[in-house]
Design a protein around this motif. Structure first.
Motif, short mmCIF file in Angstrom:
data_model
loop_
_atom_site.label_atom_id
_atom_site.label_comp_id
_atom_site.label_asym_id
_atom_site.label_seq_id
_atom_site.Cartn_x
_atom_site.Cartn_y
_atom_site.Cartn_z
N ALA A 161 0.86 -1.18 0.00
CA ALA A 161 0.00 0.00 0.00
C ALA A 161 0.89 1.23 0.00
CB ALA A 161 -0.90 0.00 1.24
N VAL A 162 0.63 2.15 -0.92
CA VAL A 162 1.48 3.33 -1.10
C VAL A 162 0.63 4.59 -1.03
CG1 VAL A 162 3.01 4.57 -2.69
CG2 VAL A 162 3.18 2.08 -2.49
N THR A 163 1.14 5.58 -0.32
CA THR A 163 0.52 6.90 -0.26
C THR A 163 1.55 7.94 -0.67
OG1 THR A 163 -0.96 6.24 1.54
CG2 THR A 163 -0.61 8.60 1.24
N TYR A 164 1.10 8.93 -1.43
CA TYR A 164 1.99 10.03 -1.82
C TYR A 164 1.59 11.29 -1.06
CZ TYR A 164 3.55 7.03 -5.62
OH TYR A 164 4.07 5.98 -6.33
N VAL A 165 2.59 11.94 -0.48
CA VAL A 165 2.40 13.20 0.23
C VAL A 165 3.29 14.24 -0.44
CG1 VAL A 165 2.85 14.41 2.40
CG2 VAL A 165 1.78 12.16 2.43
N PHE A 166 2.78 15.44 -0.59
CA PHE A 166 3.53 16.48 -1.29
C PHE A 166 4.09 17.49 -0.28
CE2 PHE A 166 0.26 14.97 -4.23
CZ PHE A 166 1.09 14.47 -5.24
N GLN A 167 5.39 17.71 -0.36
CA GLN A 167 6.02 18.75 0.45
C GLN A 167 5.98 20.04 -0.35
OE1 GLN A 167 10.12 18.14 1.62
NE2 GLN A 167 10.05 19.75 3.16
N GLU A 168 5.15 20.97 0.12
CA GLU A 168 4.95 22.23 -0.60
C GLU A 168 5.33 23.40 0.28
OE1 GLU A 168 1.47 21.73 -3.64
OE2 GLU A 168 0.74 21.04 -1.69
N LEU A 169 5.91 24.43 -0.33
CA LEU A 169 6.45 25.56 0.41
C LEU A 169 5.42 26.23 1.30
CD1 LEU A 169 8.86 27.39 -2.06
CD2 LEU A 169 9.44 26.08 -0.02
N ASN A 170 4.19 26.32 0.84
CA ASN A 170 3.17 27.05 1.60
C ASN A 170 2.25 26.14 2.41
OD1 ASN A 170 3.66 29.90 1.12
ND2 ASN A 170 3.25 29.42 -1.03
N ASP A 171 2.64 24.89 2.57
CA ASP A 171 1.93 24.02 3.51
C ASP A 171 2.58 24.23 4.87
OD1 ASP A 171 0.51 22.13 4.86
OD2 ASP A 171 1.34 20.40 3.80
N LEU A 172 2.06 25.23 5.58
CA LEU A 172 2.68 25.70 6.83
C LEU A 172 1.61 25.91 7.90
CD1 LEU A 172 5.08 28.36 5.27
CD2 LEU A 172 5.72 26.08 6.10
N PRO A 173 1.99 25.88 9.16
CA PRO A 173 1.01 26.06 10.24
C PRO A 173 0.37 27.44 10.21
CG PRO A 173 3.08 25.18 11.09
CD PRO A 173 3.33 25.61 9.69
N GLY A 174 -0.89 27.50 10.61
CA GLY A 174 -1.58 28.78 10.76
C GLY A 174 -1.62 29.57 9.48
N CYS A 175 -1.32 30.85 9.61
CA CYS A 175 -1.36 31.76 8.45
C CYS A 175 0.02 32.02 7.88
CB CYS A 175 -2.00 33.08 8.86
SG CYS A 175 -3.70 32.93 9.45
N ALA A 176 1.00 31.21 8.25
CA ALA A 176 2.37 31.42 7.77
C ALA A 176 2.45 31.14 6.27
CB ALA A 176 3.33 30.51 8.51
N HIS A 177 3.37 31.81 5.62
CA HIS A 177 3.59 31.60 4.19
C HIS A 177 5.06 31.79 3.89
CE1 HIS A 177 4.06 35.95 3.43
NE2 HIS A 177 3.12 36.09 4.35
N ALA A 178 5.51 31.19 2.80
CA ALA A 178 6.90 31.28 2.40
C ALA A 178 7.22 32.69 1.91
CB ALA A 178 7.20 30.27 1.30
N PRO A 179 8.39 33.23 2.28
CA PRO A 179 8.76 34.56 1.78
C PRO A 179 9.04 34.51 0.28
CG PRO A 179 10.60 33.57 2.95
CD PRO A 179 9.42 32.65 3.15
N ALA A 180 8.83 35.63 -0.37
CA ALA A 180 9.14 35.72 -1.80
C ALA A 180 10.62 35.40 -2.01
CB ALA A 180 8.82 37.12 -2.31
N GLY A 181 10.89 34.54 -2.96
CA GLY A 181 12.27 34.15 -3.25
C GLY A 181 12.67 32.83 -2.66
N ARG A 182 11.86 32.30 -1.74
CA ARG A 182 12.16 30.97 -1.18
C ARG A 182 11.85 29.92 -2.22
NH1 ARG A 182 14.29 28.35 3.69
NH2 ARG A 182 14.06 26.16 3.08
N VAL A 183 12.82 29.03 -2.50
CA VAL A 183 12.66 28.01 -3.53
C VAL A 183 12.80 26.60 -2.95
CG1 VAL A 183 13.57 27.09 -5.69
CG2 VAL A 183 13.48 29.56 -5.33
N LYS A 184 13.84 26.38 -2.17
CA LYS A 184 14.13 25.02 -1.69
C LYS A 184 13.16 24.60 -0.60
CE LYS A 184 17.86 24.39 0.62
NZ LYS A 184 19.26 24.39 1.10
N PRO A 185 12.94 23.29 -0.43
CA PRO A 185 12.06 22.80 0.64
C PRO A 185 12.55 23.23 2.02
CG PRO A 185 12.52 21.07 -0.95
CD PRO A 185 13.43 22.20 -1.29
N TRP A 186 11.67 23.10 3.00
CA TRP A 186 11.94 23.61 4.35
C TRP A 186 12.76 22.64 5.20
CZ3 TRP A 186 11.21 28.54 5.35
CH2 TRP A 186 10.21 29.26 4.68
N GLY A 187 13.14 21.49 4.69
CA GLY A 187 13.93 20.56 5.47
C GLY A 187 13.15 19.34 5.92
N THR A 188 13.86 18.41 6.58
CA THR A 188 13.27 17.13 6.94
C THR A 188 12.19 17.26 8.01
OG1 THR A 188 15.17 16.80 8.43
CG2 THR A 188 15.26 15.74 6.26
#
Length: 305
Positions: A74-101
Motif C-alpha cells: 500500500a502506497v501513499t503520496y504526500v507532497f512537500q509544498e512551500l506554503n503548507d505551513l502552520p496557521g497563516c504562515a507563508h513562504a517569503p518571496a524568493g524561497r525556492v528550496k524545501p523547508w527541510g526534513t
C-alpha cells in the motif's frame, strides 16, 4: 502486531540528481537504493509506504520508482509544498528550496495514523536496521508527557566515503542506550592515522571509529506531529532574510524534545554498512556491495518478479 508505516523523504531527490532520469541503478535489473529500502522494510513487517515528494516530480517519480513499489505494498503520496505551513504562515518571496526534513515529516500529518519509521530516499540502511526499528515500533508506548521514539545508530566507521568528507550527526548516548544529543559535524573524513572531524578553531580532531552516528533513520509515533507543528511555527518566526535559506531538521526537533523532557529516544545499535552516493565515485562501491549481498543470498538477483 500493530500496523507500522515507512515514510521515505524524497522531495529533494530530483534536485540532487539533476532529474529523476539521471538516477543510476545499483541493482542488476535497474533497482535503485530506494527499492532495496522498501524491500527490507516489507520483510521487516512494515505494511504501508508513504513517499514525500514534490508535485513537479510526481509523474516521473511514479514511473521511475513508485510503479514498482505500488505492486508490492500500500502506497501513499504526500507532497512537500512551500506554503503548507502552520496557521497563516507563508513562504517569503524568493524561497525556492524545501523547508527541510522536519517540515517534510510534518506534511505527513494527515497520512500517518500508526507508529512509523522515517528515512532518506537515497541511503542504503541494511536489512537488520529495518528489523531493529520495526521491533521498537511494535512495542512503542507513549506515556503521559513522554513520547517513545527510536533511532538506528551506526558506527561512524561504517558510514564514510572513500572519496571525500561527509556530514554526520554524532550521538551522545547514555549507558542505558537512550539518546542524549545529536551534534552535526559537517566535515568528517578518514585519514591514514584515523577518522577526524574539522573544527574551524582547532582544525582536524580525532573521532572514535565506533562512536554512534545518526543517518536520519528514526522511529516515531503519531504523537510527534503536534510537537512538530509547534516547533515549525517557532522556526517560522525568524526574520524573512533568514527564512530564505534556513531549514528545520529532524535531529534539531528531536534534540529539543529530549532537552525539554518530552521524549525518550532509544538508540538501536546496528552493525550494518551504510551506503550512499555522496560522491559520483561512490556509486561503483554501492553496486559492488549489492552484488556481494546477492551472492551471499541476502537479496534475490531480481528484487521482485
Amino acid at each position: 502486531m500493530p500496523n507500522i508505516s515507512l515514510v521515505i523523504m524524497a522531495a529533494g531527490i530530483g534536485s540532487r540528481y539533476g532529474g529523476l532520469k539521471q538516477i543510476d541503478p545499483v541493482g542488476p535489473h535497474g533497482e535503485l537504493i530506494i527499492h532495496y529500502s522498501v524491500y527490507d522494510a516489507l520483510r521487516a513487517g512494515f505494511d504501508r509506504i508513504i513517499f514525500v515528494i514534490r508535485r513537479d516530480i510526481e509523474d516521473a517519480f511514479r514511473e521511475r520508482i513508485g510503479r514498482v513499489v505500488e505492486a508490492q505494498a500500500a502506497v501513499t503520496y504526500v507532497f512537500q509544498e512551500l506554503n503548507d505551513l502552520p496557521g497563516c504562515a507563508h513562504a517569503p518571496a524568493g524561497r525556492v528550496k524545501p523547508w527541510g526534513t522536519g517540515h517534510a515529516l510534518w506534511c505527513c500529518r494527515e497520512a500517518v495514523y500508526a507508529p512509523f519509521a522515517a528515512i532518506n530516499a537515497d541511503d542504503f540502511y541494511g536489512a537488520t536496521s529495518f528489523q531493529a526499528i520495526a521491533g521498537h515500533l511494535h512495542q512503542a508506548n507513549d506515556q503521559a508527557g513522554l513520547l517513545d521514539f527510536g533511532m538506528v545508530g551506526y558506527p561512524l566507521r561504517n558510514t564514510l566515503s572513500e572519496h571525500g568528507h561527509v556530514a554526520r550527526g554524532v550521538c551522545e548516548v547514555a549507558p542505558d542506550g537512550s539518546l542524549i544529543s545529536v551534534q552535526e559535524h559537517t566535515r568528517i573524513q578518514a585519514f591514514a592515522d584515523g577518522i577526524k572531524t574539522w573544527h574551524e578553531d582547532s582544525g582536524w580532531t580525532p573521532l572514535a571509529p565506533d562512536i554512534r552516528v545518526s543517518m536520519n533513520f528514526w522511529g516515531f509515533t503519531p504523537a510527534l506531529f503536534p510537537e512538530l507543528e509547534q516547533r515549525l511555527a517557532d522556526f517560522l518566526r525568524q526574520d524573512e532574510a533568514s527564512l530564505l535559506r534556513s531549514e528545520l531538521y529532524l535531529p534539531t526537533v528531536v534534540g529539543e524534545l529530549i532537552q525539554a523532557g518530552r521524549a525518550h529516544v532509544q538508540v538501536l545499535p546496528t552493525h550494518e554498512q551504510w551506503f550512499g552516493v555522496t560522491y559520483q565515485a561512490d556509486r561503483a562501491a554501492v553496486q559492488a556491495a549489492i552484488r556481494t549481498f546477492i551472492a551471499q543470498g541476502l537479496y534475490p538477483n531480481r528484487l521482485w518478479a
